[in-house]
Design an enzyme around this catalytic site. Sequence first.
Site, short mmCIF file in Angstrom:
data_model
loop_
_atom_site.label_atom_id
_atom_site.label_comp_id
_atom_site.label_asym_id
_atom_site.label_seq_id
_atom_site.Cartn_x
_atom_site.Cartn_y
_atom_site.Cartn_z
N SER A 99 76.74 87.37 43.95
CA SER A 99 76.31 86.20 43.10
C SER A 99 74.56 86.21 42.83
O SER A 99 74.12 85.58 42.01
CB SER A 99 76.33 84.99 43.93
OG SER A 99 77.55 84.65 43.70
N VAL A 102 77.40 86.67 48.31
CA VAL A 102 78.24 86.90 49.64
C VAL A 102 78.36 88.23 50.34
O VAL A 102 78.75 88.47 51.10
CB VAL A 102 79.90 86.59 49.33
CG1 VAL A 102 79.93 84.95 49.23
CG2 VAL A 102 80.18 87.20 47.97
N TYR A 107 73.74 77.88 46.66
CA TYR A 107 74.86 77.11 46.36
C TYR A 107 74.83 75.53 46.93
O TYR A 107 73.64 74.93 46.70
CB TYR A 107 76.20 77.52 47.28
CG TYR A 107 76.26 79.01 47.08
CD1 TYR A 107 76.41 79.87 45.82
CD2 TYR A 107 75.82 79.77 48.31
CE1 TYR A 107 76.58 81.15 45.90
CE2 TYR A 107 76.28 81.19 48.15
CZ TYR A 107 76.40 81.76 46.88
OH TYR A 107 76.56 83.36 46.96
N LYS A 156 74.13 86.84 39.10
CA LYS A 156 74.02 85.63 38.16
C LYS A 156 72.77 85.37 37.52
O LYS A 156 72.84 84.65 36.53
CB LYS A 156 74.73 84.32 39.00
CG LYS A 156 76.26 84.77 39.50
CD LYS A 156 76.66 83.38 40.24
CE LYS A 156 78.05 83.59 40.85
NZ LYS A 156 78.49 82.72 41.80
N TYR A 197 82.97 91.08 35.05
CA TYR A 197 82.30 90.23 36.05
C TYR A 197 82.31 90.95 37.60
O TYR A 197 81.44 91.02 38.21
CB TYR A 197 82.86 88.97 36.09
CG TYR A 197 82.64 87.90 37.25
CD1 TYR A 197 81.33 87.30 37.14
CD2 TYR A 197 83.33 87.93 38.29
CE1 TYR A 197 80.96 86.45 38.11
CE2 TYR A 197 83.05 86.93 39.31
CZ TYR A 197 81.72 86.46 39.38
OH TYR A 197 81.32 85.54 40.30
N1 GLN Z 1 81.82 88.31 43.17
C1 GLN Z 1 81.75 87.04 44.24
C2 GLN Z 1 82.86 86.20 43.61
O1 GLN Z 1 82.96 85.78 42.34
C3 GLN Z 1 80.51 86.31 44.24
C4 GLN Z 1 80.29 85.22 44.81
C5 GLN Z 1 78.81 85.07 45.65
O2 GLN Z 1 78.29 85.96 45.93
N2 GLN Z 1 79.00 83.62 46.06
O3 GLN Z 1 83.63 85.23 44.51
#
Ligand code: GLN
Length: 309
Positions: A65, A263, A245, A68, A193
């Site tokens: 993430s 994550v 988050y 992003k 993605y």
């Molecule tokens: N690739 C992960 C997902 O889409 C990224 C989510 C994250 O890092 N929180 O679930």
Amino acid sequence: MFCKSNEELDTLVNDARKVASLGKVADYIPELGKANGNDLSIAIHYPDGNCISAGDVERKITLQSVSKVISLALVLMDRGYQYVFDRVGMEPTGDPFNSIARLERANVAKPLNPMINAGALVVTHMIKGNNVEERFQRLLNFIHDIADNRKIGYSTNVAQSEFETAYLNRSLGYFLKQHGLINEDIEQLLGLYTRQCAIEMNCLDLARIGLVLAMDGVDPSSGKVIIPVDVARICKTFMVTCGMYDASGEFAIKIGIPAKSGVSGGIMGAVPGKFGIGIFGPALDEKGNSIAGIKLLELLSKKYRLSMF
Ligand code: GLN
């Protein structure tokens, strides 16, 4: 300079590592489940080119993430403010990053912000290019510029592992397509993605990206504007309001640094006007943030009064 030596950082890392055993490595992406929950490393990159670090900072991690923030910067530069925010909102959700719930409750199924998966899928959809390969290369080149490292690539294993198991992201994608927010093939978008999330770098690179954001988008070594100041400002604001988050409020109170987690256990921090931070600690808390990484930032923020508030 607030913290000068690797030794000072070593002490903090050893303290923070104590909480790693309370967390759990993410395994919903099977490849990520192979990480060692006890790992913890940090790099801090200063504008004068100095860098201090502790732990195994050369170890590569996938952005997940954290990516992003960078894809958002790219689409804001590609498409402009109005186009982007007509399709994705600016509000924190208070829900887990992969939640679908609010999309159905909203009048227009527009994702609430670009840091949750639904919003990030819409953002990745907006990356310009003639085909998926070109869109991915544009994102990667942009990352090369920000990190000042043209060797950064992506992990095919992690990308493949996520692609094969991304049932929830597929549902989000198809839901968004039904509501007109995405109009490309969802399998194709997921391919892009998952490669974006699997872009791989070490903590030094991560800290370098944080530094450019901290310096309002300017590369401090060349003086070149890599990210327009307004785009950098928007990215940092999202990092404060949604970067961790549904733990972003507590993080802002306890730590007060614009930061984005993933994550894989990565955290990228940007201390405005001062320095960039890259952390890797794969054991996660229940919200999906690096448990020892957050502890480490808390220790740093308290010791050196880093909160921007
Ligand atoms: N690739 C992960 C997902 O889409 C990224 C989510 C994250 O890092 N929180 O679930």
